[in-house]
Design a protein around this motif. Sequence first.
Motif, PDB file in Angstrom:
ATOM      1  N   PRO A  17     -12.195  -1.282   8.069  1.00 52.74           N
ATOM      2  CA  PRO A  17     -12.062  -0.314   9.147  1.00 52.74           C
ATOM      3  C   PRO A  17     -10.747   0.431   9.065  1.00 52.74           C
ATOM      4  CG  PRO A  17     -11.686  -2.523   9.965  1.00 52.74           C
ATOM      5  CD  PRO A  17     -12.183  -2.669   8.563  1.00 52.74           C
ATOM      6  N   ALA A  18     -10.735   1.676   9.575  1.00 52.15           N
ATOM      7  CA  ALA A  18      -9.564   2.521   9.424  1.00 52.15           C
ATOM      8  C   ALA A  18      -8.979   3.002  10.738  1.00 52.15           C
ATOM      9  CB  ALA A  18      -9.925   3.734   8.566  1.00 52.15           C
ATOM     10  N   ALA A 254       0.137  15.864  -2.916  1.00 49.38           N
ATOM     11  CA  ALA A 254      -1.188  16.396  -3.230  1.00 49.38           C
ATOM     12  C   ALA A 254      -2.209  15.263  -3.241  1.00 49.38           C
ATOM     13  CB  ALA A 254      -1.165  17.105  -4.582  1.00 49.38           C
ATOM     14  N   GLY A 255      -3.332  15.450  -2.526  1.00 48.80           N
ATOM     15  CA  GLY A 255      -4.365  14.433  -2.447  1.00 48.80           C
ATOM     16  C   GLY A 255      -4.239  13.522  -1.245  1.00 48.80           C
ATOM     17  N   TRP A 256      -3.135  13.623  -0.496  1.00 44.58           N
ATOM     18  CA  TRP A 256      -2.926  12.852   0.724  1.00 44.58           C
ATOM     19  C   TRP A 256      -3.113  13.788   1.921  1.00 44.58           C
ATOM     20  CZ3 TRP A 256      -1.816  10.634  -3.659  1.00 44.58           C
ATOM     21  CH2 TRP A 256      -1.616   9.258  -3.742  1.00 44.58           C
ATOM     22  N   ASP A 257      -3.854  13.352   2.923  1.00 46.77           N
ATOM     23  CA  ASP A 257      -4.169  14.201   4.070  1.00 46.77           C
ATOM     24  C   ASP A 257      -3.236  13.923   5.248  1.00 46.77           C
ATOM     25  OD1 ASP A 257      -6.358  15.507   2.870  1.00 46.77           O
ATOM     26  OD2 ASP A 257      -7.645  13.771   3.295  1.00 46.77           O
ATOM     27  N   PRO A 258      -2.956  14.957   6.060  1.00 43.52           N
ATOM     28  CA  PRO A 258      -2.138  14.743   7.256  1.00 43.52           C
ATOM     29  C   PRO A 258      -2.900  14.003   8.342  1.00 43.52           C
ATOM     30  CG  PRO A 258      -2.895  17.017   7.155  1.00 43.52           C
ATOM     31  CD  PRO A 258      -3.320  16.363   5.864  1.00 43.52           C
ATOM     32  N   PHE A 312      -3.038   0.080   5.674  1.00 50.72           N
ATOM     33  CA  PHE A 312      -2.590   0.683   4.419  1.00 50.72           C
ATOM     34  C   PHE A 312      -3.262  -0.027   3.268  1.00 50.72           C
ATOM     35  CE2 PHE A 312       0.117  -3.003   4.556  1.00 50.72           C
ATOM     36  CZ  PHE A 312       0.418  -3.306   3.234  1.00 50.72           C
ATOM     37  N   CYS A 313      -3.283   0.618   2.119  1.00 50.01           N
ATOM     38  CA  CYS A 313      -3.780  -0.025   0.898  1.00 50.01           C
ATOM     39  C   CYS A 313      -3.050   0.567  -0.290  1.00 50.01           C
ATOM     40  CB  CYS A 313      -5.290   0.156   0.758  1.00 50.01           C
ATOM     41  SG  CYS A 313      -5.790   1.820   0.262  1.00 50.01           S
ATOM     42  N   TRP A 314      -3.189  -0.100  -1.437  1.00 48.66           N
ATOM     43  CA  TRP A 314      -2.582   0.376  -2.676  1.00 48.66           C
ATOM     44  C   TRP A 314      -3.489   1.420  -3.331  1.00 48.66           C
ATOM     45  CZ3 TRP A 314       2.265  -0.416  -3.247  1.00 48.66           C
ATOM     46  CH2 TRP A 314       2.862  -1.556  -2.700  1.00 48.66           C
ATOM     47  N   TRP A 315      -2.854   2.411  -3.949  1.00 50.33           N
ATOM     48  CA  TRP A 315      -3.572   3.496  -4.618  1.00 50.33           C
ATOM     49  C   TRP A 315      -2.970   3.676  -6.004  1.00 50.33           C
ATOM     50  CZ3 TRP A 315      -7.960   5.334  -2.803  1.00 50.33           C
ATOM     51  CH2 TRP A 315      -8.524   6.470  -3.380  1.00 50.33           C
ATOM     52  N   GLY A 316      -3.753   3.336  -7.022  1.00 52.41           N
ATOM     53  CA  GLY A 316      -3.216   3.281  -8.380  1.00 52.41           C
ATOM     54  C   GLY A 316      -3.236   4.604  -9.113  1.00 52.41           C
ATOM     55  N   GLY A 317      -2.645   4.587 -10.306  1.00 56.97           N
ATOM     56  CA  GLY A 317      -2.654   5.745 -11.183  1.00 56.97           C
ATOM     57  C   GLY A 317      -1.951   6.951 -10.617  1.00 56.97           C
ATOM     58  N   LEU A 336       0.728   4.268  -2.233  1.00 60.08           N
ATOM     59  CA  LEU A 336       0.115   3.733  -1.038  1.00 60.08           C
ATOM     60  C   LEU A 336      -0.649   4.807  -0.277  1.00 60.08           C
ATOM     61  CD1 LEU A 336       3.415   2.661  -1.028  1.00 60.08           C
ATOM     62  CD2 LEU A 336       2.289   0.930   0.358  1.00 60.08           C
ATOM     63  N   LYS A 337      -1.754   4.410   0.341  1.00 59.46           N
ATOM     64  CA  LYS A 337      -2.483   5.236   1.295  1.00 59.46           C
ATOM     65  C   LYS A 337      -2.324   4.612   2.675  1.00 59.46           C
ATOM     66  CE  LYS A 337      -5.020   8.376  -1.165  1.00 59.46           C
ATOM     67  NZ  LYS A 337      -5.324   9.786  -0.839  1.00 59.46           N
ATOM     68  N   PHE A 338      -2.065   5.456   3.659  1.00 58.15           N
ATOM     69  CA  PHE A 338      -1.911   5.010   5.044  1.00 58.15           C
ATOM     70  C   PHE A 338      -3.024   5.628   5.880  1.00 58.15           C
ATOM     71  CE2 PHE A 338       2.320   4.897   3.173  1.00 58.15           C
ATOM     72  CZ  PHE A 338       2.766   3.633   3.550  1.00 58.15           C
ATOM     73  N   PHE A 339      -3.494   4.864   6.882  1.00 54.62           N
ATOM     74  CA  PHE A 339      -4.606   5.307   7.701  1.00 54.62           C
ATOM     75  C   PHE A 339      -4.296   5.137   9.176  1.00 54.62           C
ATOM     76  CE2 PHE A 339      -6.084   3.706   3.666  1.00 54.62           C
ATOM     77  CZ  PHE A 339      -6.900   4.729   3.191  1.00 54.62           C
ATOM     78  N   GLU A 340      -4.677   6.130   9.947  1.00 55.66           N
ATOM     79  CA  GLU A 340      -4.576   6.030  11.398  1.00 55.66           C
ATOM     80  C   GLU A 340      -5.618   5.053  11.907  1.00 55.66           C
ATOM     81  OE1 GLU A 340      -3.489   9.977  13.489  1.00 55.66           O
ATOM     82  OE2 GLU A 340      -4.825  10.510  11.854  1.00 55.66           O
TER      83      GLU A 340
END
Length: 340
Positions: A17-18, A254-258, A312-317, A336-340
């Motif tokens: 869940p996010a 780039a590739g990360w959303d606000p 949050f989760c890890w985002w590779g490459g 890293l990716k962060f989520f509301e």
Amino acid sequence: MLSGVFTLVLSLSCAGPARAEQTGLRAADPSVLRVGGTYIAVQSAGDGIVVRQAPSTARLGSAPARRVWSDPRGLGEVWAPEIVRDGGRHYIHFTAGRGAAHRMYVISSATPDSGYTAGTEPALPDDEWAIDGTLFTFNGQRWSGWAGDTDVEQNLYIARMSSPTTPAGTRYVVSQPREPWERVVGDPFVNEAPEAVKDPNGQLHIVYSANGSWSDRHCLADLRLRSGGDPTYVWDWYKSDGCLFGSHRATMTAGWDPTLHADGPGHHSFVLLDGDIGTSPPAGPRFPLMFHAVPKGTPYAWENRYGYTGTFCWWGGTTYSRADVPGPHTDTGWSLKFFE
């Protein structure tokens, strides 16, 4: 060259869940750790520090606050307490003071919400203005501070520690707010609120807040230590190419959303077991996060900040790039990716 040693770097979907939740904590700079099945949060409260305990991060806002420290010496503003557990004791590092007199202090106790020692001031190298001290088990402590006594630029520094309360040696700058996306809001330009975590390859990251906390341009960005790098050598650190968690697309990587619901997310906590980066999560699932922000549609001001739960989760490459500095100009690894 090492033979027979291979590292797989890839992107994984972040399952789970996010939805983030605005808690009842109308405050800034959350610091949360998990001890067994209990979540422990610390925050400043006027001239002191309080601790809350709950069975989940979402319930911390309604948990009773127990005052564990008051300012008997009239030091001034108490900011950004950080709690960790080391050797069976709980340590809270915080800053107190007025104006350029802010310095770091530390208290400790065998229990999380009572019995703390009096505040003592670690003898930090150079004895300069300092906030946001963070102890971690990479044998160092980090804090944010000005290079001198004037607020021209606020940098991140690292110093080795011989114990949770005692620095051992000089301080080293590891980040300065020099990228255009972290100089949108200034007076001063800031790097602050460093939080350590280790990625699935065991590399050290420092996720920090950029742009002024008085603005909705406030955001989170990442420093990644190159594989085998020296944490005290500034050019072994690679910075994300923009904000990883923020409210304005123009400053995002780039590739990360606000964000959609929380304005100006900043100073955060990874909610690790015992606050120990040795328990940093693996790749794949999402993991608990807490951060401060202002609800969208609300005037952005310090007094309107709330604590939020998120993931949050890890985002590779992910490649971080730089120019006109020593060493390779790119480094690819986990972000890293962060989520509301």
